[in-house]
Design an enzyme around this catalytic site. Structure first.
Site, short mmCIF file in Angstrom:
data_model
loop_
_atom_site.label_atom_id
_atom_site.label_comp_id
_atom_site.label_asym_id
_atom_site.label_seq_id
_atom_site.Cartn_x
_atom_site.Cartn_y
_atom_site.Cartn_z
CG ASP A 258 -2.23 -0.62 0.88
OD1 ASP A 258 -2.22 -1.39 0.03
OD2 ASP A 258 -3.21 -0.87 2.01
CE LYS A 280 -7.39 0.47 -4.17
NZ LYS A 280 -6.79 -0.35 -2.99
#
Length: 472
Positions: A258, A280
């Site tokens: 992440d 993301k």
């Protein structure tokens, strides 16, 4: 009769169009993008064809058709209003072995024009073997409405990347599999784009696992049984990483982490592992959850040990359910390695128990979105500690929702930014004043409940809480 669909390279080749009316114009416009050498023969022409001839985009011979017009022609379109002329063109073309299309006259056609959907170099051609051009056009409209508009630019990027792959990797099944994998993923311009790294970085070198089961796992890989580990990185403090997480990291071939996992934890990975940031963020574009799932599966199917390194605990608001389902569907063996979730790290830093038989008999975990869902809480507000992950920047809506449930204005609240990290920030307030709190740097965590009265830092809020409750 079954047609054979194919795409012709017409660049530089002579294409004859007999006729220069409205129907001929439609065929000319469909042929212009191919960069064919277009030659029109007709005594008269619609203004658009005249303009194209004036611009040098085609040549126009202003007279009636002659058989010699077929000299040196690759394909011919008969598009006059006279069937006799069109049939004569077809018969002469057949005699010479030239492909011919007599518009709207199937028996005199060697090929048909399909209804085309275009996205750059991507073309989808639809044919009904001349039975119903109207159906072809309807299907074209339906397909066109469903295809993304950015398919053309994406295909151009994919084509460029494919040429680099062909130049860099030797021919074989491995390269073929890689090309098929690339065709399933999006691309971005960032150097850290996972798809680009997969294509150009080559496969990571296989490192041997160092744990006691290394021999068994190596044998499993040789049998095609790959493993993925969903590993909790904890709140970010390397000292809060579990021993098992550190061991699995040290034996990984691939680490997909992440964006919020700090470099100090990522650096604990096997030095020979291929490390990809799949947060993301990917340059200016996002990498989707489906693409992350595909990466895990692709690497695992290559016999590599994959670590999916997730912030906090994988099973708490980490989309682990989606990843586990994708792995199960693909038949990939996986294991979950728990981590310390941010709520526990935050409570530890405040020296506060999340449960207290005197004030908090339950703990409620939610995200900012779910906390404002409007669903009534099954536990009395005074009996629970509420934990809200990712509460968002505007805490006013959340405060209004809780107050509408009947929670008291004096309920203690604390907003923790970057829990358990050296730059942790803590802001104490009450539910009534929560609207005025400005969150700090991400990630943020909101805690609320009367069990917080025993936490470190509550002292400065204690008198206000007591006053609101009417006890002083």
């Amino acid at each position: 009769m079954s047609l054979f669909p194919m795409f012709l390279k017409l660049e530089g080749r002579t294409c004859l169009i007999v006729g220069a009316g409205r129907i001929a114009l439609e065929k000319v416009e469909s042929l212009l993008p191919t960069e064919a050498a277009l030659h029109v023969v007709a005594p008269e022409a619609v203004p658009q064809i005249e303009a194209l001839a004036a611009d040098g985009r085609l040549t126009w011979t202003q007279r009636e058709y002659q058989p010699s017009d077929l000299d040196g022609v690759f394909v011919v379109i008969a598009a006059t209003a006279t069937a006799r002329v069109n049939h004569a063109v077809y018969e002469e073309a057949t005699r010479r072995g030239i492909l011919c299309n007599a518009v709207d006259d199937p028996p005199f056609c060697d090929f048909y024009f399909g209804s085309i959907v275009r996205r750059g170099d991507l073309q989808i051609a639809i044919s009904t073997n001349g039975d119903s051009p109207a159906l072809s056009q309807r299907l074209r409209r339906e397909i066109d409405a469903q295809l993304p508009e950015d398919l053309g630019p994406w295909l151009a990027q994919l084509g460029s990347l494919r040429r680099e792959v062909l130049a860099r990797h030797p021919a074989g099944d491995e390269r073929k599999q890689l090309l098929h994998t690339l065709a399933q993923r999006s691309l971005c311009e960032a150097n850290s784009c996972p798809t680009r790294l997969l294509a150009l970085g080559g496969l990571p070198e296989l490192s041997q696992p160092q744990d006691a089961n290394s021999q068994g796992r190596s044998s499993a890989r040789a049998q095609g049984q790959s493993s993925v580990y969903l590993v909790g990185a904890g709140p970010g403090d390397p000292e809060l990483l579990t021993l098992k997480a550190a061991r699995v990291l040290g034996a990984a071939n691939v680490v997909l982490h992440d964006d919020l996992v700090p470099a100090e934890i990522v650096s604990l990975a096997n030095p020979k592992a291929w490390v990809l940031n799949v947060g993301k963020r990917c340059g200016a574009k996002s990498i989707t959850q489906e693409e992350i799932n595909r990466l895990m599966i692709d690497f695992a199917e290559r016999g590599l040990r994959v670590v999916r390194l997730k912030s906090g605990d994988p099973l708490v608001f980490g989309r682990a359910a989606e990843e586990m389902q994708a792995l199960r569907t693909a038949g990939i063996d996986f294991e979950v390695v728990p981590g310390i979730t941010a709520a526990f790290a935050a409570a530890a830093s405040l020296q506060c128990s999340l449960t207290d038989r005197r004030a908090a008999s339950a703990v409620i975990f939610s995200t900012g979105h779910h906390a404002q869902s409007g669903s009534p809480c099954p536990v009395s507000g005074r009996d629970a500690t509420r934990i809200v992950y990712m509460p968002g920047r505007d805490l006013g809506s959340l405060a209004e929702e809780w107050l509408s449930e009947g929670l008291p204005h004096e309920m203690p609240c604390v907003l923790i930014s970057r829990a358990a990290l050296p730059d942790q920030q803590t802001q104490w307030t009450t539910l009534g004043d929560l609207r005025g709190v400005v969150p700090g740097a991400a990630p943020n965590l909101l805690m609320a409940g009367f069990g917080l009265r025993n936490a470190k830092g509550f002292e400065g809020l204690a008198q206000k809480v007591a006053a609101l409750a009417g006890t002083v």
